[in-house]
Each structure stands twice: as structure tokens, then as C-alpha cells.
Scaffold this motif. Structure first.
Motif, PDB file in Angstrom:
ATOM      1  N   CYS A  33      -0.332  -6.204  -2.147  1.00  0.00           N
ATOM      2  CA  CYS A  33      -0.767  -5.047  -2.923  1.00  0.00           C
ATOM      3  C   CYS A  33      -2.279  -5.014  -3.049  1.00  0.00           C
ATOM      4  CB  CYS A  33      -0.127  -5.066  -4.308  1.00  0.00           C
ATOM      5  SG  CYS A  33      -0.955  -4.026  -5.537  1.00  0.00           S
ATOM      6  N   LEU A  34      -2.878  -6.141  -3.421  1.00  0.00           N
ATOM      7  CA  LEU A  34      -4.321  -6.189  -3.623  1.00  0.00           C
ATOM      8  C   LEU A  34      -5.087  -5.930  -2.332  1.00  0.00           C
ATOM      9  CD1 LEU A  34      -4.286  -9.279  -5.993  1.00  0.00           C
ATOM     10  CD2 LEU A  34      -5.012  -6.966  -6.648  1.00  0.00           C
ATOM     11  N   ALA A  35      -4.551  -6.393  -1.210  1.00  0.00           N
ATOM     12  CA  ALA A  35      -5.245  -6.213   0.065  1.00  0.00           C
ATOM     13  C   ALA A  35      -5.078  -4.816   0.647  1.00  0.00           C
ATOM     14  CB  ALA A  35      -4.746  -7.254   1.075  1.00  0.00           C
ATOM     15  N   THR A  36      -3.892  -4.231   0.461  1.00  0.00           N
ATOM     16  CA  THR A  36      -3.583  -2.973   1.151  1.00  0.00           C
ATOM     17  C   THR A  36      -3.358  -1.784   0.225  1.00  0.00           C
ATOM     18  OG1 THR A  36      -1.180  -3.320   1.145  1.00  0.00           O
ATOM     19  CG2 THR A  36      -2.449  -4.338   2.949  1.00  0.00           C
ATOM     20  N   GLY A  37      -3.101  -2.037  -1.056  1.00  0.00           N
ATOM     21  CA  GLY A  37      -2.776  -0.960  -1.982  1.00  0.00           C
ATOM     22  C   GLY A  37      -1.327  -0.527  -1.921  1.00  0.00           C
ATOM     23  N   ASP A  69      -4.586  -0.649 -17.410  1.00  0.00           N
ATOM     24  CA  ASP A  69      -3.619   0.416 -17.651  1.00  0.00           C
ATOM     25  C   ASP A  69      -3.224   0.505 -19.116  1.00  0.00           C
ATOM     26  OD1 ASP A  69      -2.262  -1.969 -17.793  1.00  0.00           O
ATOM     27  OD2 ASP A  69      -0.666  -1.414 -16.391  1.00  0.00           O
ATOM     28  N   GLY A  70      -3.849  -0.338 -19.960  1.00  0.00           N
ATOM     29  CA  GLY A  70      -3.525  -0.330 -21.385  1.00  0.00           C
ATOM     30  C   GLY A  70      -2.228  -1.023 -21.732  1.00  0.00           C
ATOM     31  N   GLN A  71      -1.611  -1.678 -20.750  1.00  0.00           N
ATOM     32  CA  GLN A  71      -0.345  -2.373 -20.960  1.00  0.00           C
ATOM     33  C   GLN A  71      -0.571  -3.890 -20.957  1.00  0.00           C
ATOM     34  OE1 GLN A  71       2.496  -0.464 -21.516  1.00  0.00           O
ATOM     35  NE2 GLN A  71       0.964   1.179 -21.440  1.00  0.00           N
ATOM     36  N   CYS A  89       2.862  -2.044  -4.913  1.00  0.00           N
ATOM     37  CA  CYS A  89       2.218  -2.532  -6.141  1.00  0.00           C
ATOM     38  C   CYS A  89       3.117  -2.421  -7.361  1.00  0.00           C
ATOM     39  CB  CYS A  89       0.915  -1.771  -6.381  1.00  0.00           C
ATOM     40  SG  CYS A  89      -0.345  -2.071  -5.111  1.00  0.00           S
ATOM     41  N   GLY A  90       4.381  -2.113  -7.162  1.00  0.00           N
ATOM     42  CA  GLY A  90       5.318  -2.068  -8.277  1.00  0.00           C
ATOM     43  C   GLY A  90       4.994  -1.010  -9.308  1.00  0.00           C
ATOM     44  N   GLY A  91       4.377   0.059  -8.879  1.00  0.00           N
ATOM     45  CA  GLY A  91       4.038   1.135  -9.803  1.00  0.00           C
ATOM     46  C   GLY A  91       2.666   1.000 -10.445  1.00  0.00           C
ATOM     47  N   TYR A  92       1.996  -0.133 -10.247  1.00  0.00           N
ATOM     48  CA  TYR A  92       0.653  -0.302 -10.805  1.00  0.00           C
ATOM     49  C   TYR A  92      -0.363   0.399  -9.906  1.00  0.00           C
ATOM     50  CZ  TYR A  92      -3.573  -2.444 -12.659  1.00  0.00           C
ATOM     51  OH  TYR A  92      -4.810  -2.646 -13.217  1.00  0.00           O
ATOM     52  N   GLU A  93      -1.282   1.123 -10.505  1.00  0.00           N
ATOM     53  CA  GLU A  93      -2.341   1.814  -9.756  1.00  0.00           C
ATOM     54  C   GLU A  93      -3.596   0.957  -9.752  1.00  0.00           C
ATOM     55  OE1 GLU A  93      -5.247   5.735 -10.173  1.00  0.00           O
ATOM     56  OE2 GLU A  93      -3.434   5.568 -11.408  1.00  0.00           O
ATOM     57  N   LEU A  94      -4.063   0.590  -8.571  1.00  0.00           N
ATOM     58  CA  LEU A  94      -5.262  -0.227  -8.459  1.00  0.00           C
ATOM     59  C   LEU A  94      -6.496   0.581  -8.856  1.00  0.00           C
ATOM     60  CD1 LEU A  94      -4.672  -2.094  -5.062  1.00  0.00           C
ATOM     61  CD2 LEU A  94      -4.435  -3.038  -7.363  1.00  0.00           C
TER      62      LEU A  94
END
Length: 376
Positions: free
Chosen positions: A326-330, A260-262, A333-338
Motif C-alpha cells: 500500500c505504501l509503495a503503490t497506493g 484520518d482522525g481515527q 490500503c484497506g480503505g485508508y487514503e494515503l
């Protein structure tokens, strides 16, 4: 990972599974080993201090709870940095008064395998620098590692090369076609061990973020940087077809830039999500013009310290489970886009170490083993 309370490369500033091997009476691998159960869909993975105590105390193999699916024996170490001659010995009795005998240790390994567990030789750690600079060292590595696997009836190998074990020579900028001897010889050695044991060979790796994800910003010594950045990438890429699990050490790390560039900082769910997503999605490798392809989701896990005493970057159980979910289900994710999408078959969670978890009354295991079992 190392033999003191703080693990591995904390001082480095970061800017940017198979079948068990049995042996014949002659000590060679049995070509027809007994069947072993496959790994569970989501595995709990831990390091067992077998050759030292490390302040957390020695734990006999027979006392390791059955919740641990992969047990990495820490550590096999070389007789010298460039010898390739790997040795493994149980902790001396003067350091570990409760150490078991060799026969008891071997019997306990067989018992774990009978219950479907994998027991691997882990090579390296902070103190075990391994540089396979020559073909002779490569061949000695294969011979000595194979001998230990056969001697103890192990399921395979965990590569925990740290410090200055891996690096890239000047001008070696193509991770798909590396030229640096320590890289090429390690790949050849792993290929040889795979050929020796076939489908019976379980291979895991525990690189630090410095050697994997930081390759997105800096690769080798390009631009005058550290020639170790991203140095695991050519090895991971070369063995991806038979790599069982890559569990990057998400600890003792500086901030690392994600897809995400962060910049992301260790010790929270965000760090584990962003770092693991890079391994799943793949990422452009700096100064190469190429993209490192992501791994299969069943090959991916991440590592965290079992307790605050075990290493920098300890993460609360709630945050670890948020990251896994988050990694398993999407979701959550706290606002992070997988970028790599959900990974319902994500292999699991690694920790340094089983001994430290025992010291803290199994807080890590009791929190995360049921959670892993409950994932889709």
C-alpha cells in the motif's frame, strides 16, 4: 527494544547510509575510506544482540545472513545516564558461550561491508538511558561514539533513545527551535559526528510512536501531559538533510490517532499504513501552531517484531506486506487514503531482532527479503 522478551515502553499508555570508516594505525578515521556500495532501494534492517543474549541466543556477526542490509549493533550504553560516555563491549563469554573474539568480530564486519552492508552502532535501548544535559556530556558523547566507530570500522550510528532519554522542558513548544538541553545537545552531537565523517556517515533512528506520531495530539507537557510526547520531532527535523532512515517502532504502542482522525491499533496492516503515512505526509504538531514536514520516501521505513516473543505488536507477514505494498503503490490500503501519496522508493523494513529471527528459523527474513526485492 530491550534485553528481555518484551521491548521498550509497553507500560506507557498512549492516548492519543554512506561509506564505511577505516582507521589509521593511530586509531583515527581515515580521511579517504574505501568506497562501499550504496544501500539497496528497499532494505532489510535488523538489530543484532552483540552485547547480550536476551533469551534468543547469541549470533556471531559472521553467521548473520547476507540478506540483512543494515545491521544495528545493540547496544552502546552510557557509563551513567548523564555522562555522555558511551561504551560498547561484546557479550561476556559466561552469558554468550559462542561469542567470537574481537578480531573475529571486526573481520566479520569488514566482510559484511565488502558485500555492501552497513553496520551501525545502536545507542540506547530500554536499559541505555542517555541524557545529554550538559555541553561536557555532549562532547564526551561525540568523542566516545567516534572512538567506537573508528575502533570497529563502522558505517555510522543508530539512535534508539527510549524511556526518559528525551523530553521537553516546560514552555519548549517550537520543534523548529528547541531549547531543552537534552534535545539541543543531541542535535549538536549528531551534527558534529556528521561533520567528522561527512558523506561516510550513515544515520538511522528507531523512535517509538510515543515520541513521534503522538506529537500530533500531544507535544511535550502542554496541558499537564507527559513531557516526552513528540520529543523526537525536533531531533528528526534538525537532521533531516542527512538522516538515512527513520524506522519508527510500530510495536509496544497504544492506540494512536492518524491523519484520518481515527485511532489505529498495532498488530495489523492498518497501523503500519497510518503511522508511516504520517511520517511521509507530515502532520500538525499539537500546541505549536506548526506542521512537522514529511520526510523523503527513501528516508522512511517502519519496524515490527520478528516474532511474537520479540515484542508486543507482532504482525503477520501477509499484513506487513499489505502495508508495504500500500505504501509503495497506493493500492490495497484497506480503505485508508494515503495523505502523503504512494512512496515507491520507501526504504524498507526494520525488525527487532536478527537474533529472534534466527531463533524462529528466519521466518521474518525469508518472508520479507524477497518481497522487498520485488517492490517497484
Amino acid at each position: 527494544m530491550k534485553r528481555t522478551r518484551v521491548l521498550s515502553l509497553a507500560a506507557i499508555p498512549v492516548l492519543a547510509a554512506g561509506l564505511a570508516i577505516t582507521t589509521t594505525s593511530a586509531g583515527h578515521a581515515d580521511p579517504n575510506p574505501p568506497d562501499r556500495a550504496e544501500l539497496p532501494k528497499h532494505a532489510l534492517i535488523g538489530y543484532l544482540h552483540s552485547s547480550f543474549a536476551n533469551g534468543s541466543g547469541y549470533l556471531p556477526m559472521s553467521e548473520v545472513p547476507d540478506e540483512w542490509d543494515i545491521i544495528n549493533l545493540a547496544f552502546g550504553e552510557p557509563t551513567s545516564v548523564t555522562s555522555g560516555d558511551i561504551q560498547f563491549d561484546l557479550c561476556p563469554k559466561e552469558e554468550c558461550p559462542n561469542v567470537e573474539t574481537e578480531d573475529e568480530f571486526k573481520a566479520a564486519i569488514k566482510d559484511k561491508q565488502a558485500k555492501g552492508k552497513k553496520v551501525l552502532l545502536s545507542i540506547g535501548g530500554q536499559n541505555g538511558q542517555v541524557q545529554l544535559t550538559t555541553a561536557a556530556a555532549r562532547d564526551k558523547f561525540v568523542e566516545s561514539v567516534g572512538g567506537i566507530i573508528d575502533e570497529y570500522g563502522l558505517d555510522g550510528l543508530d539512535v534508539d533513545f527510549e524511556g526518559h532519554s528525551l523530553y521537553l522542558d516546560s514552555g519548549d513548544t517550537d520543534f523548529e527551535n528547541p531549547k531543552t538541553p537534552v534535545i539541543v545537545n543531541l542535535i549538536d552531537a549528531l551534527d558534529a559526528l556528521k561533520a567528522r565523517y561527512g558523506d561516510a556517515f550513515t544515520l538511522t533512528m528507531a523512535p517509538e510512536t510515543f515520541f513521534v506520531q503522538v506529537g500530533h495530539q500531544f507535544y511535550g507537557g502542554a496541558g499537564g501531559g507527559d513531557n516526552r510526547t513528540g520529543a523526537y520531532l525536533p531531533v528528526i527535523h534538525a537532521v533531516r538533510d542527512y538522516l538515512t532512515v527513520l524506522h519508527v517502532q510500530d510495536y509496544n504502542s497504544g492506540p494512536v490517532m492518524g491523519l484520518d482522525g481515527q485511532y489505529h491499533n498495532m498488530g495489523n496492516a492498518d497501523f503500519h499504513i497510518a503511522m508511516t503515512d504520517m511520517v511521509k505526509a507530515g502532520f500538525p504538531v499539537a500546541s505549536t501552531g506548526k506542521t512537522f514536514p514529511g520526510l523523503r520516501e527513501d528516508q522512511i521505513g517502519f519496524g515490527v517484531p520478528a516474532a511474537t516473543s520479540a515484542g508486543n505488536g507482532h504482525t503477520s507477514p501477509e499484513a506487513v506486506q499489505q502495508a508495504l505494498g500500500c505504501l509503495a503503490t497506493g493500492e490495497d490500503c484497506g480503505g485508508y487514503e494515503l495523505r502523503g501519496g504512494p512512496s515507491p522508493a520507501i526504504r524498507g523494513l526494520m525488525t527487532w531482532s536478527i537474533n529472534w529471527d534466527n531463533y524462529y528459523k528466519w521466518e521474518f527474513m525469508n518472508a520479507h527479503e524477497p518481497y522487498l526485492n520485488g517492490l517497484p
